[in-house]
Every structure is written in structure tokens, then in C-alpha cells.
Write an enzyme that holds these catalytic residues in place. Structure first.
Site, PDB file in Angstrom:
ATOM      1  CG  ASN A  24      -2.091  -1.039   0.928  1.00 29.47           C
ATOM      2  OD1 ASN A  24      -2.255  -1.535  -0.190  1.00 29.47           O
ATOM      3  ND2 ASN A  24      -2.843  -1.389   1.969  1.00 29.47           N
ATOM      4  CB  CYS A 118     -14.411  -4.349  -3.554  1.00 30.34           C
ATOM      5  SG  CYS A 118     -13.753  -3.839  -1.990  1.00 30.34           S
ATOM      6  NE  ARG A 123     -12.402  -0.063  -0.503  1.00 28.82           N
ATOM      7  CZ  ARG A 123     -11.222  -0.635  -0.677  1.00 28.82           C
ATOM      8  NH1 ARG A 123     -11.144  -1.820  -1.217  1.00 28.82           N
ATOM      9  NH2 ARG A 123     -10.124  -0.025  -0.322  1.00 28.82           N
ATOM     10  N   PRO A 124     -16.850   4.565  -1.465  1.00 33.02           N
ATOM     11  CG  PRO A 124     -17.796   6.175  -0.079  1.00 33.02           C
ATOM     12  CD  PRO A 124     -17.393   4.729  -0.121  1.00 33.02           C
ATOM     13  CG  LEU A 127     -14.008  11.858   1.737  1.00 31.25           C
ATOM     14  CD1 LEU A 127     -13.461  11.004   2.877  1.00 31.25           C
ATOM     15  CD2 LEU A 127     -14.468  13.215   2.280  1.00 31.25           C
TER      16      LEU A 127
HETATM   17  N1  EPU Z   1     -14.290   6.722   2.354  1.00 28.74           N
HETATM   18  C1  EPU Z   1     -15.298   7.594   2.051  1.00 28.74           C
HETATM   19  N2  EPU Z   1     -15.125   8.431   0.978  1.00 28.74           N
HETATM   20  C2  EPU Z   1     -13.988   8.432   0.230  1.00 28.74           C
HETATM   21  C3  EPU Z   1     -12.944   7.540   0.574  1.00 28.74           C
HETATM   22  C4  EPU Z   1     -13.129   6.683   1.644  1.00 28.74           C
HETATM   23  O1  EPU Z   1     -16.336   7.610   2.689  1.00 28.74           O
HETATM   24  O2  EPU Z   1     -13.877   9.219  -0.703  1.00 28.74           O
HETATM   25  C5  EPU Z   1     -14.467   5.786   3.477  1.00 28.74           C
HETATM   26  C6  EPU Z   1     -14.315   4.319   3.062  1.00 28.74           C
HETATM   27  O3  EPU Z   1     -15.523   3.811   2.525  1.00 28.74           O
HETATM   28  C7  EPU Z   1     -13.910   3.675   4.351  1.00 28.74           C
HETATM   29  C8  EPU Z   1     -13.022   4.748   5.002  1.00 28.74           C
HETATM   30  O4  EPU Z   1     -13.410   5.983   4.383  1.00 28.74           O
HETATM   31  O5  EPU Z   1     -15.029   3.451   5.159  1.00 28.74           O
HETATM   32  C9  EPU Z   1     -11.550   4.538   4.826  1.00 28.74           C
HETATM   33  O6  EPU Z   1     -11.244   4.308   3.457  1.00 28.74           O
HETATM   34  P1  EPU Z   1      -9.848   4.719   2.827  1.00 28.74           P
HETATM   35  O7  EPU Z   1     -10.080   5.678   1.721  1.00 28.74           O
HETATM   36  O8  EPU Z   1      -8.909   5.143   3.912  1.00 28.74           O
HETATM   37  O9  EPU Z   1      -9.356   3.347   2.208  1.00 28.74           O
HETATM   38  P2  EPU Z   1      -8.555   3.170   0.878  1.00 28.74           P
HETATM   39  O10 EPU Z   1      -7.581   4.268   0.738  1.00 28.74           O
HETATM   40  O11 EPU Z   1      -9.482   2.910  -0.231  1.00 28.74           O
HETATM   41  C10 EPU Z   1      -6.541   1.856   1.899  1.00 28.74           C
HETATM   42  C11 EPU Z   1      -5.891   0.526   1.676  1.00 28.74           C
HETATM   43  C12 EPU Z   1      -6.788  -0.574   2.237  1.00 28.74           C
HETATM   44  C13 EPU Z   1      -7.017  -0.302   3.724  1.00 28.74           C
HETATM   45  C14 EPU Z   1      -7.601   1.107   3.914  1.00 28.74           C
HETATM   46  C15 EPU Z   1      -7.785   1.495   5.364  1.00 28.74           C
HETATM   47  C16 EPU Z   1      -4.630   0.848  -0.346  1.00 28.74           C
HETATM   48  C17 EPU Z   1      -4.453   0.512  -1.784  1.00 28.74           C
HETATM   49  N3  EPU Z   1      -5.681   0.306   0.254  1.00 28.74           N
HETATM   50  O12 EPU Z   1      -7.769   1.821   1.169  1.00 28.74           O
HETATM   51  O13 EPU Z   1      -6.057  -1.794   2.090  1.00 28.74           O
HETATM   52  O14 EPU Z   1      -7.886  -1.254   4.257  1.00 28.74           O
HETATM   53  O15 EPU Z   1      -6.746   2.085   3.283  1.00 28.74           O
HETATM   54  O16 EPU Z   1      -6.567   1.474   6.025  1.00 28.74           O
HETATM   55  O17 EPU Z   1      -3.816   1.540   0.245  1.00 28.74           O
HETATM   56  C18 EPU Z   1      -5.783  -4.110   1.788  1.00 28.74           C
HETATM   57  O18 EPU Z   1      -4.559  -3.896   1.647  1.00 28.74           O
HETATM   58  O19 EPU Z   1      -6.268  -5.270   1.912  1.00 28.74           O
HETATM   59  C19 EPU Z   1      -6.698  -2.980   1.816  1.00 28.74           C
HETATM   60  C20 EPU Z   1      -7.998  -3.100   1.630  1.00 28.74           C
END
Ligand code: EPU
Length: 426
Positions: A24, A118, A123-124, A127
Site C-alpha cells: 500500500n 468491492c 467504498r465511495p 473525498l
Molecule cells: N471513504 C469515504 N469516501 C472516500 C474515501 C473513503 O467515505 O472518498 C471511506 C471508506 O468507505 C472507508 C473509510 O473511508 O469506510 C476509509 O477508506 P480509505 O479511503 O482510507 O481506504 P482506501 O484508501 O481505499 C486503503 C488501503 C486498504 C485499507 C484502507 C484502510 C490501499 C491501496 N488500500 O484503502 O487496504 O484497508 O486504506 O486502512 O492503500 C488491503 O490492503 O487489503 C486494503 C484493503
């Protein structure tokens, strides 16, 4: 013909395992190369399906990519004309949304398929879009694509808090886009995860001016250009945590090499609270961690939260451990409230877990027994492998390709530690 993973339980793990570079952290750092002039060499990049997927996307976006020895990737932009990332590519990996900020920041245009939800949740990306718009992008949604353009980004004050706290990849996107903006950007409620910090350090080495790294307020002074550099990715804290639990649950004794212990404080605390013995030493290439298991674990109360708390990416692995603890544990999921698909599979192996909303109530059972189970995502697969290592009899895990997205050669590395695990064609 389908591949399955077959695990024979009951073999304690012993020996040393080296932890690879962080998936990540690698993904946004690779995407950040879109912003740069010249060649970057990135070391410690793991051989994973997700890395391969992003490399394919970057190639189509005019980035010359080469794998050198020693886990090094060389990336250089040679053609900036394409700004489209189609559905076929983006739907393979949700993390590929990390090209949004670099494309808009450097090429000023983007057409990217909506990543969609997914198996771990909706996963919106609202933001991410809010951040891009605050910097000056105009973004519309059309036929499943986000189409964006800008006349040039200008620094802004952006609050990135959402219903579940900040956003890891959203913070990365805004940070990358703001490096080449005119003026100062302040990101409030920024994610503090080590992977976000690693990206910020990478960008600063390439000429960016980012301060507040590791805090919830990032200040980014826009610069004219970024240049190619050499950089080494941090060790993968989730891979390390996964091996720790695998070693502990089997009652084994293993040494992890190349770990950043500061990134694992909460995980190590919880493992020790459950009854594993964990100690440390500094090594040449990073910290060493010694983990010794137990034949009976204490129950825990765990809540997944943003860093530095327990990561959601360790929830499934802890669930496997606590399913055989001596009492009732409670795991509350505060990042992805529906990330519990693995529970039904663990219950198939004899676990006694009840889901109530965003909470798993785990009544520890004396033993798990091998069964045919189905992996639904990356960390769910790791959870089933861990459960299989301790279960009585043989566990067969279907859809093991999920594992290859985040764990390099997991079966081989577990086998080297004494596990009986193989991938076979059914
Ligand atoms: N969220 C929103 N709006 C947005 C973005 C996120 O509401 O625009 C919500 C998500 O739905 C969730 C929360 O905010 O409830 C956190 O999501 P975040 O954006 O932090 O997650 P991500 O960046 O999509 C990364 C990792 C994930 C890890 C999460 C949380 C990467 C590629 N993925 O996802 O990793 O679970 O942060 O730490 O960096 C994994 O490696 O298995 C994995 C899923």
C-alpha cells in the site's frame, strides 16, 4: 481447472522470514512517478498481482516501466498524451484510483472508470473528488467514468474527514495533486498511515515541499517540477502482522526480519495481551521481531481504527486467532463496517462467531477443524490460511488468487517455516 490451497493443520512454525516492501506504500509511490521528470528507481517493491496491475495501467499512460533485480522498479514518463484509465483495468484493483491526483496535477485531464465497491464495502470516492475540486478541477460523472479537467491547480484548504475518519488513498491523491499546484495547500483530517508518510517522504525527496508528515494536518507548498529519484519502500506492516499471528497461533517460534516495529505497536500490544510473547532487536536491514506462540490465548476487545490504532487490514487475522481463545472476544470494525465475509467461512471450520452490526462476537472454541472454504478478498484469504494452520485435519481454500494481490509467495515462505501448505490444481 481451478487452483486451491491445501493446508494441513497442526505444524508449529519455526525459523526466520523476511518481510517484503509495503504494497500500500508501493502503489501510490508508483503512481506519483506520473508527476516526475526523469527516471525513478524504487527499491523493495514486492512481486504482487496489484503491483503488476498498476504497472499495466502506468504503461498505457505512457510510463516506461522496467523490473530490475533486487525488487527494484524503474519508472519514467515518456509520453503524456493518454489520460484514460478504462474500466477493465480499474475494476481489477480499487487502489488504482491513486492515479487520479497525479494525472490531474500533471496532465490536467483525466478520464477514469469509477472504481465502484468491492467485497469489503461500498467504498465511495467522494473525498478524492472533493479534494480535486477544491484544488480547481471540474469533474463530471458520465457512463461510469469520472471525467476531469483543470486550467492548473491552486493551493486550497481541504478537510478530508468522512463518515469513517480520513481516507488513506484520498489523502495520497490530494497530496500528489497539490505538489505541483500554485501556492499552499493545507489538508486537514489527513490520514497519518505509514504508507501516506512514505509517499510524502518520496515526494519530498523528488523536490516537493510537504510538512506535517505523520500528523493529521499536511501543508504542501506547490513547486514547479519534481524529478526522478532513488527510493526504498518501507516494510509491509500488514504482511508482518499476518506472519506474527501465523507464528503465534501455531504455538511456534519465529523471527521476522526487516520490520518497522514503530508501525506495529498496536498489533504487537494486542498479540502480547492475548498471550503471545513478542520481543525485538535491531537488524542490519530493519528491526527484527521474535514471536513465540502459546497453546491457549486470552480473549481480546479490539476496535479497528485509523493509524496508529489496530488496522482494519489485520481484523480478519485477529479473528482467526481469537476464534480459539479461552473466552469471548469482541471485534468492532470502524473502517469498513461490512468487512466480515470471512466469518461464515471461519464458522464452517468450527468457529463460533456472531455478527451484530459492525461487531463480531467471538466465542472461543477448543479447536477448529479443516474444511472446504472460499476466500473472498485478500485479508480474508490470509485469515483462512491462518485458521488452516491450526485446524485439525486439512483445509482447502478456494479462490487463492486473492492472496497473490498482497502476499508474495506466501505458501513457499510458510512452508520454509515448517507449515504443510501447497497450491494444487483441483
Ligand atoms: N471513504 C469515504 N469516501 C472516500 C474515501 C473513503 O467515505 O472518498 C471511506 C471508506 O468507505 C472507508 C473509510 O473511508 O469506510 C476509509 O477508506 P480509505 O479511503 O482510507 O481506504 P482506501 O484508501 O481505499 C486503503 C488501503 C486498504 C485499507 C484502507 C484502510 C490501499 C491501496 N488500500 O484503502 O487496504 O484497508 O486504506 O486502512 O492503500 C488491503 O490492503 O487489503 C486494503 C484493503
Amino acid at each position: 481447472m481451478e487452483k486451491i490451497i491445501v493446508v494441513e493443520g497442526g505444524h508449529p512454525l519455526h525459523g526466520n522470514v523476511r518481510i517484503n516492501g509495503s504494497k500500500n506504500a508501493a502503489l501510490p509511490i508508483m503512481a506519483a512517478c506520473i508527476l516526475m521528470k526523469g527516471k525513478s528507481r524504487i527499491r523493495n517493491v514486492p512481486h504482487l498481482a496489484d503491483v503488476k496491475t498498476l504497472l499495466e495501467i502506468l504503461k498505457d499512460l505512457g510510463v516506461k516501466t522496467e523490473r530490475l533485480k533486487d525488487d527494484t522498479l524503474e519508472l519514467e514518463v515518456i509520453d503524456e498524451s493518454n489520460v484514460t484509465a478504462p474500466y477493465e483495468q480499474i475494476s481489477k484493483m480499487r487502489g488504482s484510483i491513486c492515479i487520479l491526483g497525479p494525472l490531474l496535477g500533471k496532465r490536467k485531464r483525466v478520464k477514469i472508470a469509477e472504481p465502484g465497491g468491492c467485497v469489503i464495502g461500498v467504498r465511495p470516492v467522494d473525498l478524492h473528488i472533493k479534494g480535486m475540486e477544491a484544488l480547481g478541477a471540474n469533474i463530471i460523472k458520465e457512463e461510469g467514468y469520472r471525467i476531469g479537467s483543470t486550467n492548473g491547480f491552486r493551493g486550497a484548504e481541504i478537510y478530508l474527514g468522512g463518515p469513517y475518519g480520513s481516507t488513506v488513498t484520498g489523502t495520497c491523491n490530494v497530496m500528489m495533486a497539490a505538489t505541483l499546484a500554485k501556492g499552499k495547500t493545507i489538508v486537514r483530517c489527513a490520514a497519518c498511515e505509514p504508507e501516506v508518510q512514505d509517499l510524502a517522504n518520496f515526494l519530498n525527496k523528488a523536490g516537493a515541499k510537504i510538512s506535517g508528515i505523520g500528523t493529521s494536518e499536511l501543508v504542501i507548498e506547490g513547486v514547479e517540477e519534481l524529478h526522478g529519484i532513488e527510493y526504498e519502500i518501507i516494510p509491509d506492516r500488514i504482511e508482518a502482522g499476518t506472519f506474527m499471528i501465523a507464528g503465534a497461533i501455531t504455538g511456534g517460534e519465529i523471527t521476522l526480519e526487516n520490520v518497522c516495529l514503530d508501525h506495529l505497536t498496536a498489533v504487537i500490544e494486542k498479540l502480547a495481551e492475548a498471550g503471545a510473547s513478542v520481543s525485538f532487536a535491531s537488524g542490519e536491514t530493519g528491526g527484527k521481531c521474535f514471536v513465540k506462540g502459546s497453546d491457549k490465548f486470552r480473549p481480546l476487545t479490539i476496535t479497528t481504527l485509523p493509524y496508529p490504532d489496530i488496522p482494519t487490514d489485520m481484523q480478519a487475522q485477529f479473528l482467526a486467532l481469537l476464534s480459539i481463545a479461552n473466552g469471548t472476544s469482541i471485534i468492532t470494525e470502524k473502517i469498513f463496517p461490512n468487512r466480515f465475509i470471512h466469518v461464515a467461512e471461519l464458522n464452517r471450520m468450527g468457529a463460533d462467531i456472531l455478527i451484530e452490526g459492525t461487531r463480531a462476537i467471538v466465542k472461543g472454541v477448543r479447536k477448529l477443524s479443516g474444511a472446504r472454504v472460499m476466500a473472498s478478498d485478500l485479508r480474508a484469504s490470509a485469515c483462512l490460511v491462518i485458521a488452516g494452520l491450526v485446524a485439525e485435519g486439512t483445509t482447502e481454500i478456494r479462490r487463492p488468487y486473492h492472496l497473490d494481490r498482497g502476499y508474495e509467495k506466501l505458501e513457499q515462505r510458510l512452508s520454509a517455516l515448517g507449515a504443510k501448505i501447497n497450491r494444487v490444481t483441483e
